[in-house]
Write an enzyme that holds these catalytic residues in place. Structure first.
Site, PDB file in Angstrom:
ATOM      1  CG  ASP A  43      -2.004   0.892   1.240  1.00 28.38           C
ATOM      2  OD1 ASP A  43      -2.732   1.221   0.296  1.00 28.38           O
ATOM      3  OD2 ASP A  43      -1.829   2.125   2.212  1.00 28.38           O
ATOM      4  CE1 TYR A  48       0.541   7.356   2.819  1.00 28.12           C
ATOM      5  CE2 TYR A  48       1.056   5.095   2.152  1.00 28.12           C
ATOM      6  CZ  TYR A  48       0.067   5.975   2.757  1.00 28.12           C
ATOM      7  OH  TYR A  48      -1.267   5.680   3.014  1.00 28.12           O
ATOM      8  CE  LYS A  77      -3.694   4.626   0.149  1.00 26.99           C
ATOM      9  NZ  LYS A  77      -2.501   4.176   0.456  1.00 26.99           N
ATOM     10  CG  HIS A 110      -4.351   9.673   0.125  1.00 29.02           C
ATOM     11  ND1 HIS A 110      -3.059   9.728   0.039  1.00 29.02           N
ATOM     12  CD2 HIS A 110      -4.643   9.420   1.364  1.00 29.02           C
ATOM     13  CE1 HIS A 110      -2.653   9.350   0.980  1.00 29.02           C
ATOM     14  NE2 HIS A 110      -3.515   8.971   1.912  1.00 29.02           N
ATOM     15  CG  ASN A 169      -9.302   8.599   4.456  1.00 29.98           C
ATOM     16  OD1 ASN A 169      -9.151   8.122   5.601  1.00 29.98           O
ATOM     17  ND2 ASN A 169      -8.188   9.036   3.784  1.00 29.98           N
ATOM     18  CD  GLU A 226       6.939   8.355  14.441  1.00 30.49           C
ATOM     19  OE1 GLU A 226       7.334   8.986  13.580  1.00 30.49           O
ATOM     20  OE2 GLU A 226       6.827   7.043  14.765  1.00 30.49           O
ATOM     21  CE  LYS A 271       6.375   2.837  10.279  1.00 32.13           C
ATOM     22  NZ  LYS A 271       6.759   3.036  11.421  1.00 32.13           N
ATOM     23  NE  ARG A 277       7.539  -5.273  17.060  1.00 35.44           N
ATOM     24  CZ  ARG A 277       7.533  -6.117  17.823  1.00 35.44           C
ATOM     25  NH1 ARG A 277       7.519  -7.331  18.158  1.00 35.44           N
ATOM     26  NH2 ARG A 277       7.843  -5.523  19.136  1.00 35.44           N
ATOM     27  CG  LEU A 278       8.102  -6.429   7.783  1.00 36.07           C
ATOM     28  CD1 LEU A 278       9.197  -6.197   6.492  1.00 36.07           C
ATOM     29  CD2 LEU A 278       6.852  -5.692   7.246  1.00 36.07           C
ATOM     30  CG  ASN A 281       2.933  -7.062  11.775  1.00 32.61           C
ATOM     31  OD1 ASN A 281       2.553  -7.161  12.850  1.00 32.61           O
ATOM     32  ND2 ASN A 281       3.263  -5.779  11.286  1.00 32.61           N
TER      33      ASN A 281
END
Length: 325
Positions: A43, A48, A77, A110, A169, A226, A271, A277-278, A281
């Protein structure tokens, strides 16, 4: 691998890698590593700012024989500043060039927000400010009906630049209005969904209309700490209900949250910037949650939206810009 099936019959992996907020210098190697693990759904987005690097990662995987192009499902997007019909194809072609692709599997609007055009050669990605160097920079709107943008999106399908088109959205009212006018129906809706924002009516509507749903921020608050858009106390990863269920099924809280999203019939695009972590997930397809466990997690709903232009545009971009109310 579990999949969701779009109205066209296209199957999309239920888990993908979301590229939002992945640092440019990590993106290429991370995308290649994800493909090596088994990810096929990616995605991306103009906004980004890492599509060139994502394209490098895809090329590395293709060159190494890890995957064929037709096994990948790549989403990008259309940014807000390119909503005028004469700018849509140009924006799509820029993403294609950056990603090094001949076509996109899915191209999404988007936001249901049209901003004044910023030429690619002037600033790319354009971002939210029309003129960030102005004395009082703001988000500046343009008067472009969504259907005008959508007609230009439909022409991308005709031209073979994209296989399918959709939106991000959007709520039910905007979706209804779009469907009533569209010649090519939206194939996918991508929205924020997690146990604090279950959006059950929206999800049910999409299922009934055969619109696929991709949940962004499926872990909830994690991506927003963050950015000062969430408090640490809002983390679902430490919520007692999620932690308890994770112990019951011998999985991590993150895996439980992603499994909840998949079992609701959505694709999820978490993400991560860490390879371990990839893998974590990705490993959510050899267990399931019981009906009781699903209900307990769904019961955490607070209507808590972290990614809300009605909040962040005023805080970060000096402009009150609600779209959900």
């Amino acid at each position: 691998m579990q999949k969701i099936t779009l109205a066209s019959g296209t199957n999309v992996d239920s888990i993908g890698l979301g590229l939002w907020k992945i640092a440019n210098d990590k993106t290429a190697s991370l995308v290649r590593s994800a493909i090596e693990i088994g990810y096929r759904h990616f995605d991306a987005a103009c906004d980004y700012g890492n599509e060139i690097e994502a394209g490098e990662g895809i090329r590395l995987a293709l060159d190494d024989g890890l995957v064929e192009r037709d096994q990948l499902h790549i989403t990008s997007k259309l940014w807000n500043t390119f909503h005028r019909p004469e700018h849509v194809r140009m924006a799509c072609e820029k993403s294609l060039a950056d990603l090094g692709l001949d076509y996109l599997d899915l191209y999404l609007i988007h936001f249901p927000i049209a901003q004044k055009f910023v030429p690619i050669e002037k600033r790319y990605p354009p971002g939210w400010f029309f003129d960030p160097d102005a004395a009082d920079p703001k988000v500046e709107s343009d008067r472009v009906p969504i259907i005008d943008t959508w007609r230009a999106m439909e022409s991308l399908v005709t031209a073979g630049l994209v296989k399918e088109i959709g939106v991000c959205n959007f709520g039910v009212s905007l979706l209804r209005d779009l469907i009533n006018q569209a010649e090519v129906r939206p194939a996918m809706l991508q929205v924020e969904m997690h146990p604090y924002l279950t959006q059950q009516k929206l999800l049910r509507y999409c299922h009934e209309e055969k619109i696929g749903v991709t949940a962004f921020s499926p872990l909830g608050a994690q991506s927003y700490f963050e950015l000062n858009m969430a408090e640490q106390s809002e983390s679902l990863l430490v919520h007692p209900t999620v932690v308890s269920i994770a112990k019951e099924v011998s999985r991590t809280p993150a895996q439980v949250l992603l499994r909840w999203g998949v079992q609701r019939g959505t694709a999820v695009v978490p993400k991560s910037s860490r390879v371990e972590r990839l893998q974590e997930n990705f490993d959510i397809f050899d267990f399931s949650l019981s009906e009781s466990q699903m209900s307990q997690i769904s019961g955490l709903d607070q209507g808590r939206r972290f990614n809300d232009p009605g909040d962040f545009c005023e805080a970060a971009f000096n402009t009150f810009y609600p779209i959900y109310e």
